[in-house]
Design a protein around this motif. Structure first.
Motif, short mmCIF file in Angstrom:
data_model
loop_
_atom_site.label_atom_id
_atom_site.label_comp_id
_atom_site.label_asym_id
_atom_site.label_seq_id
_atom_site.Cartn_x
_atom_site.Cartn_y
_atom_site.Cartn_z
N PRO A 12 -13.47 3.18 -1.17
CA PRO A 12 -13.15 1.81 -1.61
C PRO A 12 -13.65 0.73 -0.65
O PRO A 12 -13.17 -0.41 -0.73
CB PRO A 12 -11.62 1.85 -1.63
N PHE A 32 -8.46 0.04 -5.60
CA PHE A 32 -8.75 -0.88 -4.50
C PHE A 32 -9.85 -1.88 -4.83
O PHE A 32 -10.21 -2.70 -3.99
CB PHE A 32 -9.06 -0.09 -3.23
N THR A 67 -13.46 -4.16 4.01
CA THR A 67 -12.69 -4.03 2.77
C THR A 67 -13.10 -5.11 1.78
O THR A 67 -13.63 -6.16 2.15
CB THR A 67 -11.19 -4.17 3.06
N GLU A 101 -5.09 -3.02 2.54
CA GLU A 101 -6.19 -2.55 3.37
C GLU A 101 -5.87 -1.22 4.03
O GLU A 101 -6.74 -0.35 4.16
CB GLU A 101 -6.54 -3.62 4.40
N HIS A 131 -6.64 -4.20 -5.80
CA HIS A 131 -5.42 -4.21 -4.99
C HIS A 131 -5.77 -4.53 -3.53
O HIS A 131 -6.68 -3.94 -2.97
CB HIS A 131 -4.71 -2.85 -5.06
N ALA A 190 -6.48 1.40 1.47
CA ALA A 190 -7.92 1.59 1.25
C ALA A 190 -8.55 2.38 2.38
O ALA A 190 -9.40 3.25 2.16
CB ALA A 190 -8.60 0.24 1.09
N GLY A 197 0.79 -1.22 0.00
CA GLY A 197 0.00 0.00 0.00
C GLY A 197 0.82 1.27 0.00
O GLY A 197 0.31 2.35 -0.33
#
Length: 375
Positions: A362, A200, A329, A206, A203, A209, A12
């Motif tokens: 996201p 996101f 998520t 977390e 991908h 996001a 990330g």
């Protein structure tokens, strides 16, 4: 001249680096983000980070500098989302190869600075484990960040450290982290997240996001896949803190201990001494356990069963709501329900059609959770 940013840790951080670059300098300012190819086992089943030689199709921009492009590909069995990410982020992506330890990374960073024509570095971390002392019980992945800090120090190039979304990686508890990093310098706003629209959806980061969600005004308890407890998205979750490299070295004993380290095996040994564990060793154990206990399913050929997936989702959502969680998520839904790609696509399409308010990009809003605030 290009701005030079370094994504301090995992998958990330290059996304966060691109976001902060856009916020600080504007999305159209040329930039290079150096990042590890060190991704979760769900993406790359081979433990540890990847070398430059684990890829085909990198662009050799200069001696010691390999760029990742959309046509770059990991050599199986390794996996990587960096090639796809390079096609979606505006800054160029360069590969950090940590197998030469701190000194090898310092050479790569210096080569990148010469190529960019810059005399400054921005080192970016989402969550804040870059400020870990090494003894936090929830700490999981300190090595990549500490190596990046030590390598920047070894270059002698002036470096500013940015921590975005404090606590969002669930590694250093927020009450412990905030006194270390001081007051925020700015808050990431919704407009600055437009450059990562859609990332996101595919991908798995977390923490990244959650940072985008917080910047877009989503507030409430969020459940992630790779965390021991839910996280509260509040006003502080979109904050960005700025530290000097000297302050981070003062906070991070692992980074100090890695000075002069010349290979990754030595870095692992240092991590065991300072933190009591090596995250690469943990990845090896998880990968070996998965290989021994769960035969890989033929996911591309598994029959689609959208009805069964929706039934599983409804029961799972009820249980998750009972835990006080309002948002989740994409990664948590896919992994906890064991969805193949086709099932996930069908399920998410069904949720959007039945109740468009469920999708709060996201994140996903659970059925009985309060709606997000208007923006």
């Amino acid at each position: 001249m290009k701005r030079l940013l370094i994504a301090a840790g995992g998958g990330g951080d290059p996304i966060t680096a691109a976001l902060l670059h856009a916020a600080l300098h504007g999305p159209d300012t040329p930039a290079l983000v150096l990042t590890y190819a060190w991704e979760r086992l769900v993406v790359d089943p081979v433990p540890g980070p990847r070398r430059v030689t684990d890829f085909t199709g990198t662009e050799r921009a200069a001696p010691g500098l390999a760029l990742v492009t959309p046509t770059t590909a990991p050599i199986p069995p390794a996996g990587s989302l960096l090639p796809r990410l390079s096609g979606e982020l505006r800054p160029r992506l360069g590969l950090l190869d940590p197998y030469g330890g701190t000194l090898g990374l310092a050479r790569q960073i210096s080569a990148a600075a010469r190529w960019c024509g810059t005399d400054r570095i921005d080192l970016v971390d989402v969550g804040g484990d870059i400020a870990a002392r090494g003894d936090e019980p929830t700490l999981r992945s300190p090595l990549g960040d500490a190596l990046a800090v030590a390598a920047c120090a070894a270059t002698g190039i002036p470096t500013t450290v940015y921590i975005a979304g404090p606590g969002l990686d669930n590694e250093v508890p927020l009450p412990v982290l905030l006194p270390r990093i001081g007051e925020p310098v700015f808050t990431l706003g919704a407009m600055r997240t437009e450059t990562v629209n859609g990332i996101f959806d595919w991908h798995p980061s977390e923490a990244g996001a959650l940072l985008v969600a917080a910047a877009r005004g989503i507030r409430g308890v969020c459940g992630t896949r790779d965390a021991p407890r839910p996280l509260l998205l509040d006003e502080s979750a979109a904050n960005v803190h700025r530290l000097t490299l000297e302050r981070v070295l003062e906070l991070n004993p692992l980074a100090r201990a890695l000075a002069g380290c010349s290979d990754l095996d030595e870095a692992e040994t240092v991590s065991r001494t300072v933190c009591g564990f090596s995250e690469i060793e943990r990845e090896r154990h998880r990968a070996a356990h998965a290989a021994a206990t769960v035969p890989p399913p033929p996911l591309p050929h598994r029959p689609r069963d959208t009805g069964a997936a929706l039934t599983r989702y409804t029961a799972w959502e009820r249980d998750t709501l009972a835990d006080g969680i309002a948002y989740v998520t994409t990664r948590r839904i896919v992994e906890e329900l064991d969805l193949c790609a086709a099932e996930a696509g069908d399920l998410f399409a069904a949720l959007r059609t039945a109740a468009p308010v469920r999708r709060v990009p996201p994140l996903w809003r659970l059925a009985a959770a309060p709606p997000p605030p208007a923006r």
